[in-house]
Design an enzyme around this catalytic site. Structure first.
Site, short mmCIF file in Angstrom:
data_model
loop_
_atom_site.label_atom_id
_atom_site.label_comp_id
_atom_site.label_asym_id
_atom_site.label_seq_id
_atom_site.Cartn_x
_atom_site.Cartn_y
_atom_site.Cartn_z
N GLY A 1 0.73 -5.70 0.44
CA GLY A 1 -0.38 -5.63 -0.40
C GLY A 1 0.12 -6.27 -1.79
N ALA A 59 0.87 -1.21 0.12
CA ALA A 59 -0.19 -0.01 0.10
C ALA A 59 0.74 1.20 0.01
CB ALA A 59 -0.80 0.10 1.06
N GLU A 90 -0.10 -9.87 -1.36
CA GLU A 90 -1.59 -10.26 -1.44
C GLU A 90 -1.99 -10.23 -2.86
OE1 GLU A 90 -3.21 -9.12 2.55
OE2 GLU A 90 -2.57 -7.29 1.56
N GLU A 95 3.40 -6.68 7.35
CA GLU A 95 2.29 -5.74 7.96
C GLU A 95 2.51 -5.66 9.60
OE1 GLU A 95 0.53 -6.45 4.09
OE2 GLU A 95 1.49 -7.64 5.48
#
Length: 313
Positions: free
Chosen positions: A160, A115, A163, A183
């Protein structure tokens, strides 16, 4: 395909009822020699575009390449990029000519840094939740594309970014690539599917270890734990994983288009339920291949000892 998904769910429910055990409902689930770019999404691809969408031509026709292109931000996911990804995926899922989708980076040495924390730092607390929900929904849309998807990881994929790769059916990485869900270092947890997809990929215990430690692994270790399917030595152009992904995608092209879509649906839905229900799902999906012209063409080509000419009908 949407109608078939409904039939699959009915088959799953019927099987669970018949055998007296409830099934869990599945979630709706650049270097020389690169292929020439075909049409691009919306307009001609430009260097400043944060997402470049290429429909390949000639021997690679049917393959679509989505290229992350935020070099100044290490391809970090921001509001605009998520919007572009969602729009592109929405167009791809209804395009019958698309046979395989490859996700890659057009920025050397990086796949996706996760992110965009600089953008997030400027958000109000209420906006953060909305942003994470949008990221989760967009990545889930990618996972639910009806055609095979391949992540080509030629550089770092963190948070992310990993992910996003986990949402693809197949992952290919360069041995020098770095991957991890980091994270917990920021006192948060993966919020775009990482806590669910990583355990399903490498097993619960190992997934917990990697998330708890925020450990980053290279391509060789990622292959050894089953996080990726193929690892390749990086080349001078920095696109070795992409080239391997392209070769894999080319292997998929000769197969029956309807069969490929239905096979993916059967596998994805079946993995979320018990075996008896999964077999009922397979039966419902198999039935959808029987009346297609693809099946008739496949049998005729086999009889005539020639390559089939599928039209995806």
């Amino acid at each position: 395909l949407g109608l078939l998904q409904g039939r699959v769910r009915l088959a799953a429910a019927a099987a669970a009822f018949s055998f007296g055990r409830p099934g869990r409902r599945a979630p709706v689930g650049t270097a020389a020699a690169l292929p020439s770019a075909g049409r691009s999404y919306g307009s001609e691809a430009k260097e400043e575009e944060e997402l470049r969408v290429r429909y390949l031509d000639d021997e690679h026709k049917g393959i679509v390449v989505l290229g992350l292109n935020r070099s100044y931000a290490k391809n970090a996911l921001n509001k605009n990029l998520l919007k572009m990804m969602s729009k592109a995926v929405d167009a791809l899922k209804s395009d019958k000519k698309v046979r395989t989708v490859i996700f890659r980076s057009e920025v050397p040495g990086i796949f996706c840094a996760g992110a965009d924390l600089k953008e997030r730092a400027k958000m109000h607390s209420s906006e953060v939740s909305s942003f994470v929900s949008k990221a989760r929904a967009t990545i889930n849309e990618m996972a639910n594309l009806p055609v095979p998807t391949i992540a080509a990881i030629d550089g770092t994929a963190l948070g992310g970014g990993l992910e996003l790769a986990l949402a693809c059916d197949i992952r290919v990485a360069a041995s020098s690539a770095k991957m991890g869900l980091v994270e917990t270092k920021l006192a948060i947890i993966p919020g775009a599917g990482g806590t669910q997809r990583l355990p399903r990929t490498i097993g619960v215990s190992l997934a917990k270890e990697l998330i708890f430690s925020a450990r980053v692994v290279d391509g060789e270790e990622a292959k050894s734990i089953g996080l990726i399917s193929h690892v390749v030595e990086q080349n001078e152009a920095g696109d070795a994983a992409y080239r391997r992904a392209l070769a894999l995608a080319k292997e998929f092209l000769p197969q029956g288009p309807v069969a490929m879509r239905v096979a993916k649906l059967a596998i994805n839905q079946g993995m979320e339920v018990d075996l008896v229900t999964g077999l009922a799902i397979e039966e419902a999906c198999y039935a959808q291949t029987i009346p297609t012209k693809d099946r008739i063409e496949g049998l005729l080509a086999f009889k005539e000892k020639r390559p089939p000419r599928y039209k995806g009908e």
